[in-house]
Design a protein around this motif. Structure first.
Motif: not given
Length: 292
Positions: A179-193
Motif C-alpha cells: 500500500l505504501s509502494n515500499g516507501k514507509v519503513p516498517f519493523f518486525n516486532g515478532c521474534n518468531h517471524m
C-alpha cells in the motif's frame, strides 16, 4: 531519520529488594547490546518492564540510557500510556534528554475508536519534533490498528514516519509494503517471524534477543539484505526455538534469567512478574549452549 537493522531492547535491572532501578547494571545491559552491534537501542518497551515503573523511574531509565549510549547509536524511547496528557509528558521529556525518536503505542482500557487513536497520535506529534514510530502491539496494548489506518496516520500526522508491527500476522507487513509502494519503513516486532518479515521488506527487527545471543540477529538481517537466502534460513532456524521460548515464557523473565545463567545477573523482574522456574531455566540453559 533513517533507521534500519537490529533495534535492541534492554531489560530494566532492579535492586536486590526490587524497589528501585539499578542504573549501573542497566549500563552493563546496554554494553551487551552495543557489543552485539545493534543499529539502535529502544528503552522502555515491553522487555524493559516500562508498565511497572513509576514516573520517576521511567524518567531515570530514559535519561540514563540516552546519556550512557552517548550518540553511539540512535536511542528510541517507548511511550505507552492510557492518557494523551501522560504520553505528551513522557514524549516531551524524551525530547529534552536528547532521544532520537519515540515509539508510540496507544494503550487501552476503554475500547478506542480510530478517531480517538488518530487524535492521540496527532496531539503527541504536535507536542514534539521527534520522529514517531507507530507501534501496533494488540496483545499487550489492547489496540489493533490496521495497515490502512497506520498508513493514514503516517500520511496525515507530521512526525509519524515509520511503523512497528507486532500483531503476528505477516500479511500486515505485506500490506504495509504494497500500500505504501515500499516507501514507509516498517519493523518486525515478532521474534518468531523475523525471517518472513525481513523477506517481506522490513527495515529492521526490534528484539531483546541480542541481550543473550549477541550479533546472531544482526547476522540474520545482513544475510537477508545481501540475498544469501540459504545462510539466512540456517541462521534463523538456529535461533528459532530460542526466540519462541523467550516470548512464550515472558521476555523480561526469560532475558533476566538468561543473563544470570551467563554470569551477568541483574535481578528478577518486578512483581507480579516472576523469574523462570527450575524447568524453564534448564530449558533456556540448553538453548543458550547452542550459541556458545
Amino acid at each position: 531519520m533513517k533507521l534500519s537493522g537490529i533495534i535492541g531492547y534492554p531489560v530494566t535491572p532492579f535492586s536486590h529488594d526490587n524497589k528501585s532501578v539499578d542504573l549501573g547494571k542497566l549500563g552493563q545491559v546496554i554494553d551487551i547490546l552495543l557489543e552485539a552491534k545493534v543499529g539502535a537501542i529502544a528503552a522502555l518497551g515491553s522487555a524493559g518492564e516500562a508498565a511497572y515503573l513509576s514516573e520517576s523511574e521511567w524518567k531515570q531509565v530514559a535519561e540514563y540510557t540516552v546519556k550512557y549510549v552517548n550518540g553511539k547509536v540512535p536511542v528510541v524511547i517507548g511511550v505507552a500510556e492510557l492518557t494523551t496528557a501522560q504520553a505528551i509528558n513522557y514524549t516531551r521529556y524524551a525530547y529534552e534528554i536528547g532521544a532520537s525518536m519515540i515509539m508510540l503505542s496507544p494503550f487501552s482500557y476503554y475500547k478506542l475508536s480510530e478517531q480517538e487513536i488518530y487524535s492521540h497520535y496527532e496531539a503527541v506529534s504536535n507536542a514534539t519534533p521527534l520522529p514517531i514510530m507507530i507501534y501496533n502491539n494488540p496483545a499487550t496494548c489492547g489496540v489493533d490498528m490496521s495497515p490502512e489506518f497506520m498508513l493514514k496516520m503516517v500520511d496525515g500526522i507530521q512526525n509519524a514516519s515509520m511503523i512497528k508491527e507486532s500483531s503476528g500476522d505477516i500479511q500486515r507487513m505485506h500490506k504495509i509494503y504494497k500500500l505504501s509502494n515500499g516507501k514507509v519503513p516498517f519493523f518486525n516486532g515478532c521474534n518468531h517471524m523475523a525471517l518472513e518479515a525481513l523477506n517481506a521488506g522490513a527495515s529492521g527487527w526490534c528484539t531483546a534477543a541480542p541481550c543473550l545471543i549477541g550479533d546472531r540477529p544482526k547476522q540474520l538481517f545482513e544475510a537477508v539484505k545481501e540475498g544469501k537466502s540459504e545462510q539466512a534460513k540456517a541462521l534463523f532456524y538456529q535461533q528459532y526455538e530460542f526466540l519462541e521460548f523467550i516470548v512464550t515464557s515472558g521476555l523480561a523473565a526469560a532475558v533476566k534469567s538468561g543473563l544470570e545463567l551467563q554470569g551477568n545477573g541483574i535481578g528478577d523482574p518486578r512483581k507480579p512478574l516472576q523469574p523462570l522456574g527450575r524447568a524453564e531455566r534448564k530449558r533456556l540453559q540448553g538453548l543458550l549452549t547452542e550459541f556458545v
